[in-house]
Design a protein around this motif. Structure first.
Motif, PDB file in Angstrom:
ATOM      1  N   VAL A  34       0.834  -1.203   0.000  1.00 30.12           N
ATOM      2  CA  VAL A  34       0.000   0.000   0.000  1.00 30.12           C
ATOM      3  C   VAL A  34       0.872   1.258   0.000  1.00 30.12           C
ATOM      4  N   LEU A  35       1.925   1.265   0.806  1.00 34.21           N
ATOM      5  CA  LEU A  35       2.839   2.411   0.824  1.00 34.21           C
ATOM      6  C   LEU A  35       3.467   2.637  -0.550  1.00 34.21           C
ATOM      7  N   ILE A  38       0.914   4.214  -2.859  1.00 31.76           N
ATOM      8  CA  ILE A  38       0.766   5.652  -2.594  1.00 31.76           C
ATOM      9  C   ILE A  38       1.928   6.422  -3.208  1.00 31.76           C
ATOM     10  N   VAL A  41       1.385   6.807  -6.839  1.00 27.99           N
ATOM     11  CA  VAL A  41       0.480   7.929  -7.118  1.00 27.99           C
ATOM     12  C   VAL A  41       1.262   9.236  -7.103  1.00 27.99           C
ATOM     13  N   LEU A 293      -7.212   7.183  -3.359  1.00 27.87           N
ATOM     14  CA  LEU A 293      -6.005   7.591  -2.636  1.00 27.87           C
ATOM     15  C   LEU A 293      -6.269   7.653  -1.126  1.00 27.87           C
ATOM     16  N   LEU A 296      -6.399   4.234   0.349  1.00 25.15           N
ATOM     17  CA  LEU A 296      -5.073   3.654   0.600  1.00 25.15           C
ATOM     18  C   LEU A 296      -4.505   4.161   1.925  1.00 25.15           C
ATOM     19  N   PHE A 297      -4.657   5.460   2.174  1.00 25.79           N
ATOM     20  CA  PHE A 297      -4.193   6.011   3.451  1.00 25.79           C
ATOM     21  C   PHE A 297      -4.980   5.428   4.625  1.00 25.79           C
ATOM     22  N   VAL A 331      -2.218  13.531   6.527  1.00 21.37           N
ATOM     23  CA  VAL A 331      -3.240  13.429   5.482  1.00 21.37           C
ATOM     24  C   VAL A 331      -4.412  14.356   5.779  1.00 21.37           C
ATOM     25  N   VAL A 352       3.531  11.468  -1.364  1.00 21.75           N
ATOM     26  CA  VAL A 352       3.001  11.997  -2.622  1.00 21.75           C
ATOM     27  C   VAL A 352       3.662  13.325  -2.968  1.00 21.75           C
TER      28      VAL A 352
END
Length: 384
Positions: A34-35, A38, A41, A293, A296-297, A331, A352
């Motif tokens: 997942v990291l 991100i 992205v 997005l 995911l966070f 975030v 990001v």
């Protein structure tokens, strides 16, 4: 003396050492994936922000993530007793670096936030966020539960937080100072500090608002006033947030399409590679992209809580909760800021936004988080 008593010993009751193969197995590879998604992205958004070019941001971001990825895995495989012993040295070094910034730091965009060491440019405030989590987790690991709730035992960690907040505010960096204060407060709460202390601190903070207002820089005052009334200066202090809202709103449900964001490509959107990278992404990918997005966070935060609750040592629980709170605040503040729900305070979107120190510090923190899971049943000494 019974047979059971005779046959038991601390050495026999202790868990067997975790072998290297099992350490690798215990790494939360779902979280790692997942990291990486991100960060992917981030590369996509930075490529678009540069007008469809890998330079100057996207390629650098990818290389930094590759280096930070290795750092994260190395940190995750180091026994938490090492970080327990290094917590104070890391904190002291980060404070000294913040002092150095105030004395000899590089000035850029009206702020003095960076140290130049050879070819490297370091932002110590990003390192200090993780240092505060480490030292507070170590402090409360050495206390009994009834001590953690007493006022006198709350003063040392409070001073640890306020020292960093004060040094960061001098730079000035209101966004990072807010994160350190809120993140430290969250860690104190989960450590067992009583509610009445938070209420008293809140009342004291409200009483000090006039003093804080008088100490703020003019541009900071303008940001607060613009937040309260976005239309008061649409071409001045309110320009950033006005353009950000236009870009987000124009993205609609599915966005304008990759490399088709007009606010970004025509340079109406300021700081599109750092503070407003979320806006750049949402304009092109719309609400659907934003939800993916943010989803995911959300997975990162959920895994963070899961790792904290599985840890059998207090240091690991507090460390995991502190890192999780830090990521959530990153975030929340960034996305709320670019949508006009909070004043513009200069907080990047983790993994990001463009920025080397921020990326490395976040990945180092994620390595600590994953390491808590790897050594979740470790036995740590109670130290002060």
């Amino acid at each position: 003396m019974t047979l059971a008593t005779m046959g038991s010993s601390p050495a026999l009751d202790a868990p067997a050492p975790v072998g290297f193969a099992e350490k690798i197995w215990r790494i939360n590879w779902g979280l790692v994936l997942v990291l990486t998604a991100i960060a992917g992205v981030g590369v996509l958004a930075l490529y678009s922000a540069a007008g469809g070019r890998f330079e100057p941001w996207a390629a650098r971001h990818a290389v930094r993530y590759g280096s930070a990825f290795v750092l994260m895995l190395v940190v995750a495989l180091i026994h938490p007793k090492v970080w327990l012993s290094l917590a104070w040295p890391i904190y002291i070094v980060s404070v000294l670096m913040l002092v150095a910034v105030d004395v000899i730091g590089k000035i850029g965009m009206g702020a003095q936030r960076w140290l130049v060491i050879g070819p490297m440019q370091i932002q110590p405030s990003e390192i200090a966020k993780v240092a505060v989590i480490l030292v507070i987790a170590r402090y409360y690991h050495g206390l009994r539960r009834e001590q953690a709730s007493q006022f006198l035992y709350t003063l040392p960690p409070l001073m640890m937080i306020l020292v960093v907040v004060g040094l960061v505010m001098v730079q000035p960096d209101l966004g990072t100072a807010m994160m350190v204060l809120m993140g430290g407060g969250a860690l104190l709460f989960v450590a067992g500090v009583r509610i009445w202390m938070f209420l008293a601190a809140g009342i004291g903070a409200v009483a000090c608002l006039p003093i804080a207002w008088s100490l703020m820089h003019d541009y900071q005052k303008k940001r607060v006033l613009t937040f309260l009334d976005p239309d008061r200066d649409p071409l001045g202090a309110g320009y950033h947030i006005t353009q950000s809202k236009i870009a987000i709103g124009s993205g609609g449900m599915f966005g304008k399409g990759f490399l088709k964001g007009t606010q970004s490509s025509l340079n109406f959107l300021p700081e599109k590679q750092t503070d407003f990278i979320f806006t750049t992404f949402v304009e092109e990918w719309g609400m659907a992209g934003a939800l993916v997005l943010l989803g995911l966070f959300t997975l990162v935060v959920i895994w963070g809580f899961s790792i904290a609750f599985r840890s059998q040592h207090h240091f690991g629980r507090l460390l995991a909760l502190g890192v999780t709170a830090m990521l959530f605040l990153y975030v929340f503040i960034n996305t709320a800021m670019v949508m006009g729900m909070l004043p513009v305070v200069g907080v990047p979107l983790p993994l990001v936004s463009n920025g080397g120190t921020a990326l490395l510090s976040v990945m180092f923190a994620c390595g600590l988080l994953i390491g808590v899971n790897v050594y979740r049943d470790a036995q740590l000494p109670r130290t002060r």
